[in-house]
Each structure stands twice: as C-alpha cells, then as structure tokens.
Design a protein around this motif. Structure first.
Motif, PDB file in Angstrom:
ATOM      1  N   MET A  47       0.878  -1.049   0.082  1.00  0.00           N
ATOM      2  CA  MET A  47       0.097   0.078   0.010  1.00  0.00           C
ATOM      3  C   MET A  47       0.809   1.194   0.034  1.00  0.00           C
ATOM      4  SD  MET A  47      -3.420  -0.026   0.118  1.00  0.00           S
ATOM      5  CE  MET A  47      -4.303  -0.946   1.064  1.00  0.00           C
ATOM      6  N   ALA A  48       0.989   1.959  -1.024  1.00  0.00           N
ATOM      7  CA  ALA A  48       1.468   3.413  -1.011  1.00  0.00           C
ATOM      8  C   ALA A  48       0.972   4.083   0.114  1.00  0.00           C
ATOM      9  CB  ALA A  48       1.128   3.959  -2.132  1.00  0.00           C
ATOM     10  N   THR A  49       1.886   5.150   0.710  1.00  0.00           N
ATOM     11  CA  THR A  49       1.436   5.906   2.020  1.00  0.00           C
ATOM     12  C   THR A  49       0.942   7.117   1.361  1.00  0.00           C
ATOM     13  OG1 THR A  49       3.674   4.874   3.069  1.00  0.00           O
ATOM     14  CG2 THR A  49       2.603   6.521   4.031  1.00  0.00           C
ATOM     15  N   VAL A  50       0.228   7.573   1.436  1.00  0.00           N
ATOM     16  CA  VAL A  50      -0.864   8.809   1.377  1.00  0.00           C
ATOM     17  C   VAL A  50      -0.972   9.620   2.453  1.00  0.00           C
ATOM     18  CG1 VAL A  50      -2.844   9.742  -0.087  1.00  0.00           C
ATOM     19  CG2 VAL A  50      -1.919   7.608  -0.737  1.00  0.00           C
ATOM     20  N   PRO A  51      -0.534  10.910   2.539  1.00  0.00           N
ATOM     21  CA  PRO A  51      -0.431  11.629   3.511  1.00  0.00           C
ATOM     22  C   PRO A  51      -1.990  12.022   4.005  1.00  0.00           C
ATOM     23  CG  PRO A  51       0.130  12.924   1.557  1.00  0.00           C
ATOM     24  CD  PRO A  51      -0.094  11.376   1.194  1.00  0.00           C
ATOM     25  N   LYS A  52      -2.302  12.218   5.165  1.00  0.00           N
ATOM     26  CA  LYS A  52      -3.742  12.355   5.596  1.00  0.00           C
ATOM     27  C   LYS A  52      -4.318  13.772   5.259  1.00  0.00           C
ATOM     28  CE  LYS A  52      -4.831   8.894   8.697  1.00  0.00           C
ATOM     29  NZ  LYS A  52      -3.618   8.289   8.489  1.00  0.00           N
ATOM     30  N   THR A  53      -3.131  15.011   5.169  1.00  0.00           N
ATOM     31  CA  THR A  53      -3.643  16.113   4.706  1.00  0.00           C
ATOM     32  C   THR A  53      -2.734  16.714   3.684  1.00  0.00           C
ATOM     33  OG1 THR A  53      -2.491  17.277   6.539  1.00  0.00           O
ATOM     34  CG2 THR A  53      -4.712  16.480   7.206  1.00  0.00           C
TER      35      THR A  53
END
Lengths: 330, 330
Positions: free
Chosen positions: B1-7
């Motif tokens: 899973m790629a890390t996608v920032p929360k904001t």
C-alpha cells in the motif's frame, strides 16, 4: 519582451527513453548478474507486434541484454512457455498479443501460463491484482520482491514524471492530486490499468471508450488508498476534454482524431496509438506539451522490468537462509 | 500500500525564503560591492508596516546588508527622499504605504519621487510600465539594466516556481500555459500586477475584488506577448473557484474566508493577506498544497531587488566608456 515560442513543446519518446535506459544500465551493473536474457514469443503476424519485437531486439542488444526471438505456432505456444518457465538461461518472457483476437479468454490463459517470476510485462493475475490494489510488493511482509507494472502504462507514468505533471513537491502516492486526466482507450492491457494507476496517484481520471465515460478516482478527499470507478451515463468527450489538464489517447484507428476544438488551451497531449490520434498542425497551436508516440519509452520500461525480475530472484545467501530457516522451524 | 498523507502539504514561507537568500548572498559576493544600504522610510504607524520594517531589518542584518530605519513626519517625507536619492551611501529606498490612505494620488506622487535607480520595490511608473508590457530591461537595446518587479508579486512568482506550478519543461515566458489561477485582490501594488505577471507567463487569471471578476490572459493561443483584460459581468467566486488550479488570496480582513466548498479537490492555495483567508482545518482536507503566508519570501525578494539595483549601477569602466562615446559621437 520575453520570448514566447510559436507552438507547443513537442517531446519525443527517444529523449525520455534514453534517461530511463541509463538508469537501467546502472541498476544492471549494480546487481552484477551478467547479461539477462529475454525470450520473446511471436505467435501472430500482427505488423505492430513485429515492429515492437524489432525495437525490443535493437534496444536489448544496445543495452547489454540478450534477446531471443522465438517464432512459434500458436498451438505450440503453451508448451514452449512451460519449457521457458523452467529454463535457467531465460530471465524474462514476453508474448506478443493478441494471439487469438476472437478469443480473449484463450489469450488470458496464455498470460497465466507465463511464470510470475519471468513475467516481464506484468500481465499475470497476481501482478495485475497488485496493481489494481495499489500494492507494491509480491512478498509482504518481507517486501523484498517488487511487483511488475505493465510496460505501456508504466511508460506513460514515466512520461508524465518527465513532463513534471507529477508534482515532486507532493508526497509519493499523491503527486497527481488535483489533476484531471482523460484516457481515451479502456483496453485491459493499457487503458484500464493506466486509469487505475493514475487514480491511485491522486488524479481524477475520465476513462473513455465507445461504450461511454467512467470516472476513476481515489474517492473524496485525499485520504483514500485505492481507486473507485463510477459510470457517467450520457457523458462524452464534450464533457471531459474541456476540463482535462492531460489527454492521453490510444485509439487503434487511422481516421480517429481527438477533437482539438474541445481541448483547453495548454492541455498536455500524449498519443500511444500507433496512428496519430491528434491532429498534427492544430494540436501544436493548442497544447502546451505534445508527445506524439510512446513506443521507445515502452521498450525502455520492458528492460526496466527485466532488471527488476533479475533483482527479485533469491540470491544464494537467501537460499541458504531459507534452508536454515526450514531446518530451525521444522 | 502506498503511503498517502492524511492532509495537504503545508509549505512555510521560511523554507522558500532561505533558498532565495542563499542566491542573494551568492550574487552579492559575485558583484563584490561591499555592504549595500537600504534606507527605509516609515511615515505612518500602520502595525503591518512596522512589522514588515522589523522583519526587513532582521533579514538585512543577517544577510550582510545595512538597514536604516528612518521615522519621518509625512510632511517631511518628500524632502527626505530627495536627499536620499542623491546620497551616495544609500543603495536602495523603500517607503511603507499607505501614507495618505484617503488620497491615492498623493501616495503615487511619493512613489514617483523615489529615484528609479534606488526604487527597490519597483513602484516607479517606469518599472510598473515595463512590468505591464512584459519588458525586462530599463535600457534597450543595450539590455544591461534589469527592470525591478514589486516585491510581493515577485515573491508569489518565486513561490509558484518552488511549488512546481511553473513547468520547467516549457520555454521561459510560457511556463504557466494551460494553468487557471484566481487572485482575490486587485490592489495596484499586489493583485493587479500579480494578475498581469501570471497572464504574461501564459496563465488564465481571474482577478476578483468586490467590484467583480476580470479575466487576464495573453489572448487566444500561445503566441501573444502581452496580457489582455476582459470584464466578466455577473461572474463571482462560484464561477471561478471550481475551475482554478491555484487560488491566491489577499483580502485584508480578519473575518473574510475563501469558501472552501467551492474549491476543487487538490487546488494549490496561497494566502498573502496578514489575516488567514483560508479556513485552517478545512483547507488541509481539500488543497494539495497550502502556503499560509508569504511575508518572509517578500523580504527575501526585497534584498534580491536591492542586489539587482547595485548590479544595475554603471561601473567605473562603463563611465569611462560613456565619456569616450560622448567624445567620439560629439
């Protein structure tokens, strides 16, 4: 007076391919694994496939790879693939599709026949499934073996990186956030995986084919991890082209042209059809960047995938470790 | 899973200012002209002006410049400026506006009083006229003396470069081609020049204030050199925000907020007001990049302009050449 160019920037695939091939050669040297061999199976006489095979051969030979073109009868293909799967001299396998244009499931059967660890085009179910789920490794949780992406979609991502459409200031996995992209083509080998990959990186993607328009997104906001697909009944190019930052077309027809008048000024246009889907003179007055073909980048990505397959293979010390683990745990 | 920032990515002015100041120091060393002196005239008691003066002083002193803060009565200002114009120890002059908030033409008179070659803010008619005409030099056809751009608009261009909104793959003068940008503020010192600069670089710019919306463009296609302005009667934020890639706001009001719900997912948002024009928590869920303030970049641009003024001055050999030319031609 600042100098403003009279027409858009035309970017040739060759310049992008050259940079990728330099990276490939560097990786090849760093893993120090001799001369990887690609076995290429040609079981049709599609002129585009023959052309792709010739380019692949030339690029392989120029970059320190061995290329075996194997012309086989389509009835013998499955058996030949099974032999290549277990042949220690073959590092990667490519098959030129379509073989049975009238029978998709037969072609799919062949795709599954290629061994996962030699599938240089990323067309095995396991590779495709990983791609659609935005998973990057074949062996979680160890995460030592990277999954393979199909060559043409991967080539188009690399082109978008080169064109600075991916914004490097954003976090990896989010670098297309805020971009609207139209992909005209929804084939299983290129258009659909491409739309999913772009949506997974944060773009709003309109996937267009003769059956209509679908919107691929990562869902509302920036927190979702995996793309979602939504039908847009009644929508057409007239709705999606005027709002697209990037238009990527791959319609296999000599007469098809993307309607230039629907594009916004400054659109980035990429053609991956073997025909010219954009209207040559007019597009240069309208686009900001135009990439007339992608084939050479696709071949560079093929070699990039081949090196990745070699790097994915367990080394001798991995084997020793595995044997040791087996004894300890057994 | 790629890390996608929360904001979204929040970019602070400080990080961009630091890079610009390194460039400024390098240029200062290369022209080897000692310690340039900036004379700063404060004739009002606007708290924003005092704050800007303090920041300027600190940044000047940290970067090898001398800063003279001169508090003067507004009635004495013109005479003080005339003295500074001919003072060989003063390299650049800045005046904090507004001085006569109720009388724009009086402020404009003061702007013209500052000598062209010491106008570090680029507010003299000649600098502004060059900017609106997209002309870069003060002395054509020799083109040795670069024109000065107003500090805040220049700071915002530098921020957009840092954020990769300017596409470096396009030719200089065309790097915003295809981008839609809204600027909320049409003041003579920031909003209007900013809109013109962005349009000259190829963007479609919607300039919004309480009187309505204007569209600044370089005209149809990519061939025009100078921006055009078109009124959009009846248009408002509801029409322009949903189609904007970048929204830049500078409304001098504590209560004003850009309506977040009208922004597209992934908009790049920049605030140049001293108040927060974007709604803090909500904007981070919607924008891809958010720059909450620009002041430190503005001060860096002030020093960049000061170094440019020093570099623009004729050297001793220029003087000798001029004398020689005068004798030869006379």
């Amino acid at each position: 007076m600042a100098t403003v160019p009279k027409t858009c920037k035309v970017i040739l695939a060759e310049s992008i391919a050259r940079r990728l091939l330099e990276e490939v050669q560097e990786t090849l040297r760093s893993i120090g694994n001799g001369k990887p061999r690609l076995a290429a199976f040609l079981a049709n006489d599609d002129p585009a496939a023959v052309k792709y095979a010739e380019w692949s051969q030339k690029t392989c030979e120029e970059n320190g790879f061995a290329f075996d073109l194997r012309r086989v009868d389509k009835e013998a293909l499955e058996e030949e693939l099974r032999l290549a799967n277990v042949d220690g001299n073959v590092d990667g396998i490519i098959v030129y599709y379509p073989i049975w244009p009238e029978n998709v499931s037969q072609d799919n059967y062949i795709k599954e026949t290629v061994a996962l660890e030699k599938d240089v085009e990323g067309l095995c179910f396991r590779h495709l499934s990983n791609m659609y789920h935005n998973a990057r490794y074949l062996d979680p949780p160890a995460n030592l073996k990277k999954s393979i992406l199909p060559c043409t979609p991967l080539a188009i991502l690399k082109i978008l990186e080169h064109l600075h459409i991916y914004n490097p200031i954003l976090a990896d996995g989010n670098r297309l956030y805020g971009k609207t992209i139209t992909v005209i083509n929804r084939s299983e080998v290129i258009g659909r995986p491409l739309a999913a990959l772009l949506a997974n990186d944060g773009a709003n993607v309109y996937s267009v084919d003769i059956t209509g328009v679908q919107l691929y997104t990562r869902g509302q906001g920036i927190k979702n991890h995996r793309h979602q697909v939504e039908d847009k009944p009644g929508w057409g190019l007239k709705d999606v082209l005027p709002i697209s930052d990037v238009v990527i077309s791959g319609v296999p027809s000599e007469s098809y042209k993307v309607p230039t008048e629907l594009l916004r000024d400054g659109t980035v246009c990429i053609n991956f059809s073997s025909y010219r889907n954009f209207d040559g003179p007019a597009i240069k007055e309208k686009a900001s960047i135009y990439v007339p073909s992608v084939g050479k980048v696709t071949v560079a990505c093929l070699l990039r995938n081949l090196v990745r397959l070699v790097a994915n293979r367990p080394t001798d010390s991995d084997h020793q470790q595995a044997r040791k683990d087996a004894f300890t745990e057994g």
